[in-house]
Design an enzyme around this catalytic site. Sequence first.
Site, mmCIF file in Angstrom:
data_model
loop_
_atom_site.group_PDB
_atom_site.id
_atom_site.type_symbol
_atom_site.label_atom_id
_atom_site.label_comp_id
_atom_site.label_asym_id
_atom_site.label_seq_id
_atom_site.Cartn_x
_atom_site.Cartn_y
_atom_site.Cartn_z
ATOM 1 N N LYS A 55 0.832 -1.206 0.000
ATOM 2 C CA LYS A 55 0.000 0.000 0.000
ATOM 3 C C LYS A 55 0.877 1.270 0.000
ATOM 4 C CE LYS A 55 -4.071 -2.016 0.118
ATOM 5 N NZ LYS A 55 -3.976 -3.472 0.168
HETATM 6 C C1 PLP Z 1 -5.360 -4.364 0.744
HETATM 7 C C2 PLP Z 1 -6.842 -4.208 0.760
HETATM 8 C C3 PLP Z 1 -7.627 -4.568 1.874
HETATM 9 C C4 PLP Z 1 -7.088 -5.341 3.029
HETATM 10 O O1 PLP Z 1 -6.076 -4.720 3.710
HETATM 11 P P1 PLP Z 1 -5.324 -5.528 4.884
HETATM 12 O O2 PLP Z 1 -4.607 -4.427 5.603
HETATM 13 O O3 PLP Z 1 -4.401 -6.488 4.211
HETATM 14 O O4 PLP Z 1 -6.352 -6.181 5.714
HETATM 15 C C5 PLP Z 1 -8.974 -4.282 1.853
HETATM 16 N N1 PLP Z 1 -9.552 -3.700 0.794
HETATM 17 C C6 PLP Z 1 -8.834 -3.372 -0.317
HETATM 18 C C7 PLP Z 1 -9.538 -2.710 -1.441
HETATM 19 C C8 PLP Z 1 -7.466 -3.637 -0.363
HETATM 20 O O5 PLP Z 1 -6.770 -3.355 -1.466
#
Ligand code: PLP
Length: 379
Positions: free
Chosen positions: A182
């Site tokens: 992210k």
């Molecule tokens: C990465 C992601 C998540 C989950 O995030 P985590 O921190 O791994 O739980 C949820 N929604 C979207 C759209 C994502 O890209």
Amino acid sequence: MDRVEFFRHALRESDVEALAEVVRGVFLTTGPRTAELERALAEHLGVAEVVGVSSCTAALFLSLTALGIGPGDEVVTTPLTFIATANAVVHCGATPVFVDVEPDTGLIDPARVAAATGPRTRAVIPVHLYGAMADVESLAALCESRGLALVEDAAHAVESVRGGLRPGQRGAAAAFSFYATKNLTAGEGGAVATDDVALAARLRRLRLHGMSRSAADRYTGSYQHWDMLELGYKANLTDLQAALLLPQLARLEAQHARREEISRMYEEGFAGLAGVELPRLPLDAVSARHLFTIWVDPERRDAVLAGLQDAGVGVAVNYRPVHRLTWYRERFGLGPGNFPNAERIGDRTISLPLYPGLTDPEVRHVIESVRSVVSRARG
Ligand SMILES: *Cc1c(COP(=O)(O)O)cnc(C)c1O
């Protein structure tokens, strides 16, 4: 040209130093660094409160739980997302009700959300896909008129703005991810942003077993007994994660600007290219530019994926729609044909490398590779 990785994090030696400082201290788990991160992120987003948690999945789950959503309730959401969005609904005992997305943006369609709400609907979860915010103003107005909670999946959207609003400013809560790939990352981690101070207090309790005091409360000042006020979970963000995240907040704008620059190079590079389309960005939105996706011929998508990998370009698919995955198909009796716009995007989409460390020659290599692989695939 060496391989162009799909993603490389932008952590620096100075971040390692910030992490080392926490390691050399006494307090490793949720404490002063976490509180500092929560304040800084709340300021960036323009919201009253941010609560650090262990993941975006936990942020979504705890938000729904704190809002009292559970068995018998329905939550309307998009199938064009990572499974975490829908799984969080299932985990709290509620039923996800999918609605189709807009064909040109891939964002949840407010008109379809309105049509899907019924007496059991309690909440709506839009996903700010790739960094482009869903139409929160329309969705919030709809939620207000029907007494529903708006919980935003803002995993892609730390830098996003739409109609002057940032995630968490209009809805009940917005969930962020600090997962490895992210824009802001600590490998793992998440946060909830909200303007509702009471909801934030509940979330702080739910993230730590429902305890009346955290370890940090007990550590600072003299020892005080704690109580358990409700059955909570173990989903707190740690000071180790916060130490890595804090210095990145200062670079957020510069890194966003670089991703914007790269995205524009891609847009120019693919303009007028037969066989490649791009999602439309909403006019009133600033995209966080988390992912850059192209849409190709569905018959050739997997060949293009393979061709790009052969050319040394890292790729991903965001996303094959949730309702077509085995568990969701079998559990909810869903399948092909249910949400044609999401399916059409899922069959055509390819995500290209997009991160601040990408060099101009690497971007040009990706563009050239796409151009040649797509024209070869078209035969
Ligand atoms: C990465 C992601 C998540 C989950 O995030 P985590 O921190 O791994 O739980 C949820 N929604 C979207 C759209 C994502 O890209």
